[in-house]
Design an enzyme around this catalytic site. Structure first.
Site, PDB file in Angstrom:
ATOM      1  N   CYS A   5      60.427  19.861  75.232  1.00 45.73           N
ATOM      2  CA  CYS A   5      61.732  19.142  74.816  1.00 45.73           C
ATOM      3  C   CYS A   5      62.306  19.088  76.143  1.00 45.73           C
ATOM      4  O   CYS A   5      62.054  19.517  77.223  1.00 45.73           O
ATOM      5  CB  CYS A   5      62.722  19.866  73.870  1.00 45.73           C
ATOM      6  SG  CYS A   5      62.372  20.231  72.349  1.00 45.73           S
ATOM      7  N   CYS A  20      68.110  18.767  75.079  1.00 51.90           N
ATOM      8  CA  CYS A  20      67.704  18.488  73.384  1.00 51.90           C
ATOM      9  C   CYS A  20      68.615  19.186  72.699  1.00 51.90           C
ATOM     10  O   CYS A  20      69.132  20.358  72.681  1.00 51.90           O
ATOM     11  CB  CYS A  20      66.445  18.998  73.113  1.00 51.90           C
ATOM     12  SG  CYS A  20      65.830  18.646  71.428  1.00 51.90           S
ATOM     13  N   ARG A  67      53.034  19.555  71.893  1.00 54.49           N
ATOM     14  CA  ARG A  67      53.497  18.067  71.571  1.00 54.49           C
ATOM     15  C   ARG A  67      55.021  17.937  71.892  1.00 54.49           C
ATOM     16  O   ARG A  67      55.818  18.600  71.640  1.00 54.49           O
ATOM     17  CB  ARG A  67      53.035  18.012  70.044  1.00 54.49           C
ATOM     18  CG  ARG A  67      53.770  18.790  69.073  1.00 54.49           C
ATOM     19  CD  ARG A  67      53.152  18.376  67.785  1.00 54.49           C
ATOM     20  NE  ARG A  67      53.959  19.117  66.560  1.00 54.49           N
ATOM     21  CZ  ARG A  67      53.843  20.445  66.355  1.00 54.49           C
ATOM     22  NH1 ARG A  67      53.208  21.104  66.932  1.00 54.49           N
ATOM     23  NH2 ARG A  67      54.648  20.988  65.301  1.00 54.49           N
ATOM     24  N   CYS A  89      58.810  16.592  71.253  1.00 53.45           N
ATOM     25  CA  CYS A  89      59.818  16.762  70.342  1.00 53.45           C
ATOM     26  C   CYS A  89      60.011  15.105  69.903  1.00 53.45           C
ATOM     27  O   CYS A  89      60.211  14.257  70.702  1.00 53.45           O
ATOM     28  CB  CYS A  89      61.015  17.263  70.889  1.00 53.45           C
ATOM     29  SG  CYS A  89      62.455  17.297  69.835  1.00 53.45           S
ATOM     30  N   CYS A  99      64.448  14.516  70.869  1.00 52.50           N
ATOM     31  CA  CYS A  99      64.880  14.004  72.132  1.00 52.50           C
ATOM     32  C   CYS A  99      63.736  13.292  72.937  1.00 52.50           C
ATOM     33  O   CYS A  99      64.018  12.677  73.996  1.00 52.50           O
ATOM     34  CB  CYS A  99      65.008  15.230  73.089  1.00 52.50           C
ATOM     35  SG  CYS A  99      63.659  16.347  73.650  1.00 52.50           S
TER      36      CYS A  99
END
Length: 364
Positions: free
Chosen positions: A39, A43, A68, A70, A73
């Site tokens: 993030c 966030c 991976r 977010c 955000c």
């Protein structure tokens, strides 16, 4: 730009995510081990426990570590990008730029009028409906300058009467339809950067404003340039704005050290002299207010140099961020001292092997 910069301490970074500190955007990425997601520092998702996070200098590093992005955000996108929930509205606005929108129209798209209003106020410094009105006025001015008759222009761009069009034109531009035919507006467009969105303003005469959208004095700056150049300010695109965006992209990628743009920098002789000296500070270097005062032949005018530095309307392109106190401390940057530090780190890392010429301490 963050791949070459030194990260804050883990304690500082964790406190930043606890505080949802948006000023840390572009400085680091936080990844949560328990969810496998990374993030932005700001966030709004639930704050993870300290033992469950690790920090990276860039999204590339987080991706390489198996995390991976977010979905809330959206760290792979530039701050200020049109969010997914608003994309359908922008697509319809582009396909029918003269359409008059109502709150009921927004609700039919599943959008909250209040949420849309807040987004436009944050990113364009005006409400959604004000943005639509100024955009329609801009398109109408284009029509007038192309030789179209006033009545056709008014009806084609959603105005219900000629008198209503005249009144709107006078309110938003200060001109009658006849005057508008011969008065080029200053056009404004958003430019996304790794340090947040900026607003660029200009026309055939050149770029006259480039500022971060969260600068508190931005509305007053628009008032100043409108009066200074006696031209209305309207949303719109222009080649000089597109070129500004392209050159800024190269700058943040470390591929450009100087800007080649037509500039409108009208000011007093003293202001013009100071702004010219700013442009002569080499990429990756800094000068003190005192050094600039000496350069313009006013060795006792350090404070006046500082005020003129603050009056600079062309952030980054006219590099007022390269001016520091004599002891090397950073102070006096309208775009935020955190941005000033990041810009200097980017330049010094690009010009040398990342060795900082000054400590870059921030004077709060």
């Amino acid at each position: 730009m963050n791949a070459t910069a030194t990260l804050p301490s883990p304690e500082q970074m964790y406190q930043a995510i606890v505080d949802r500190d948006v000023e840390m955007e572009g400085i680091f990425i936080v990844a949560v081990k328990t969810t496998g997601i990374f993030c932005r520092p700001g966030c709004k998702a639930k704050t993870p426990n300290r033992e469950n996070v690790e920090f990276f200098a860039s999204t590339d590093e987080a991706l390489a570590a198996g995390y991976r992005p977010c979905k809330r955000c959206r760290p792979l996108e530039r701050a200020g990008s049109v969010p997914v929930w608003l994309t359908p509205l922008f697509e319809q606005m582009e396909s029918a730029p003269s359409r008059r929108w109502t709150n009921a129209d927004l609700q039919s798209l599943g959008l909250s009028p209040i949420r849309v209003r807040r987004w436009f106020q944050e990113h364009y410094r005006m409400t959604f409906h004000a943005y639509l009105r100024t955009r329609r006025i801009g398109l109408a001015v284009d029509g007038l300058q192309s030789g179209d008759d006033v009545l056709s222009v008014a009806l084609d761009h959603g105005f219900q009467s000629l008198s209503g069009f005249r009144e709107s034109l006078r309110k938003w531009t200060g001109h009658t339809p006849t005057d508008a035919k011969h008065k080029d507006p200053i056009l404004v467009e958003r430019v996304l950067t790794p340090l947040g969105p900026m607003l660029a303003a200009g026309n055939d005469a050149g770029l006259c404003l480039l500022e971060f959208v969260d600068r508190k004095m931005l509305p007053k700056q628009f008032e100043r340039i409108s009066k200074l150049f006696s031209q209305p300010i309207l949303p719109g695109s222009h080649p000089v704005l597109a070129e500004t965006a392209r050159q800024l992209e190269e700058y943040f990628q470390g591929k450009r050290k100087t800007f080649d743009l037509p500039l409108r920098m009208d000011g007093t002789p003293f202001q013009s002299a100071v702004w010219q000296q700013l442009r002569e500070i080499p990429f990756g270097e800094t000068r003190s207010y005192q050094q600039l005062a000496v350069k313009v032949g006013k060795p006792t005018a350090s404070r006046a140099v500082g005020r003129t530095n603050g009056d600079n309307r062309l952030a980054i392109v006219v590099p007022c961020h390269r001016v520091v106190r004599s002891d090397g401390h950073l102070c006096g940057y309208a775009g935020g001292l955190w941005r000033k530090k990041r810009l200097l780190q980017l330049e010094q890392a690009t010009s040398s092997a990342g060795q900082l010429a000054l400590p870059l301490d921030i004077d709060e």
